[in-house]
Write a protein that holds these residues in place. Sequence first.
Motif, PDB file in Angstrom:
ATOM      1  N   UNK A  31     -61.456  -4.175  26.138  1.00  0.00           N
ATOM      2  CA  UNK A  31     -62.344  -3.919  27.285  1.00  0.00           C
ATOM      3  C   UNK A  31     -63.811  -4.063  26.895  1.00  0.00           C
ATOM      4  N   UNK A  32     -64.145  -3.760  25.642  1.00  0.00           N
ATOM      5  CA  UNK A  32     -65.536  -3.949  25.206  1.00  0.00           C
ATOM      6  C   UNK A  32     -65.860  -5.433  25.024  1.00  0.00           C
ATOM      7  N   UNK A  33     -64.911  -6.197  24.499  1.00  0.00           N
ATOM      8  CA  UNK A  33     -65.134  -7.644  24.396  1.00  0.00           C
ATOM      9  C   UNK A  33     -65.266  -8.267  25.786  1.00  0.00           C
ATOM     10  N   UNK A  34     -64.489  -7.792  26.730  1.00  0.00           N
ATOM     11  CA  UNK A  34     -64.593  -8.303  28.100  1.00  0.00           C
ATOM     12  C   UNK A  34     -65.961  -7.974  28.702  1.00  0.00           C
ATOM     13  N   UNK A  35     -66.481  -6.774  28.423  1.00  0.00           N
ATOM     14  CA  UNK A  35     -67.814  -6.408  28.919  1.00  0.00           C
ATOM     15  C   UNK A  35     -68.882  -7.311  28.312  1.00  0.00           C
ATOM     16  N   UNK A  36     -68.747  -7.600  27.026  1.00  0.00           N
ATOM     17  CA  UNK A  36     -69.690  -8.508  26.360  1.00  0.00           C
ATOM     18  C   UNK A  36     -69.569  -9.906  26.960  1.00  0.00           C
ATOM     19  N   UNK A  37     -68.354 -10.361  27.177  1.00  0.00           N
ATOM     20  CA  UNK A  37     -68.130 -11.674  27.774  1.00  0.00           C
ATOM     21  C   UNK A  37     -68.772 -11.761  29.163  1.00  0.00           C
ATOM     22  N   UNK A  38     -68.639 -10.697  29.942  1.00  0.00           N
ATOM     23  CA  UNK A  38     -69.261 -10.666  31.270  1.00  0.00           C
ATOM     24  C   UNK A  38     -70.780 -10.751  31.157  1.00  0.00           C
ATOM     25  N   UNK A  39     -71.347 -10.030  30.196  1.00  0.00           N
ATOM     26  CA  UNK A  39     -72.803 -10.062  30.002  1.00  0.00           C
ATOM     27  C   UNK A  39     -73.258 -11.463  29.578  1.00  0.00           C
ATOM     28  N   UNK A  40     -72.499 -12.103  28.715  1.00  0.00           N
ATOM     29  CA  UNK A  40     -72.836 -13.471  28.297  1.00  0.00           C
ATOM     30  C   UNK A  40     -72.794 -14.396  29.516  1.00  0.00           C
TER      31      UNK A  40
END
Length: 131
Positions: free
Chosen positions: A63-72
């Motif tokens: 879920x943290x990688x997904x949040x980072x991906x969304x920010x990117x």
Amino acid sequence: EGLQRTDWDWLIYPEGLYDLLMRIKKDYPNYNKIYITENGMGYKDEFEDGIIMDKARIDYIKVYLEAISDAIADGVNVKGYFLWSLMDLFSWSNGYNKRYGLFYVDFETQKRYPKESAYWYKTVSETKVII
């Protein structure tokens, strides 16, 4: 209230990381790049016959990688992500009571065992696909 928590009662709130990344982008438009360091969780790993299933850690990282991906995707220049930690370690606040790493350390023998999360993260790192 209603937010997930780790075994150690830490909040699991990836939206906070996303919000922070977006705020940096907005408030510091001339920033160069961002590296996320020491993101991870303590977990009560169960060691059975050399196997450590730690799905909760995988779910947390995912879920943290997904949040980072969304920010990117929303324009934040994130250049790196580092887990906390590669191996279980000594903590000044709780000694060896909490497990943090992708590799289980038998502190008596110093032997290392890859956890389920180590294999998962290896696949994510190689494919760049969050599965």
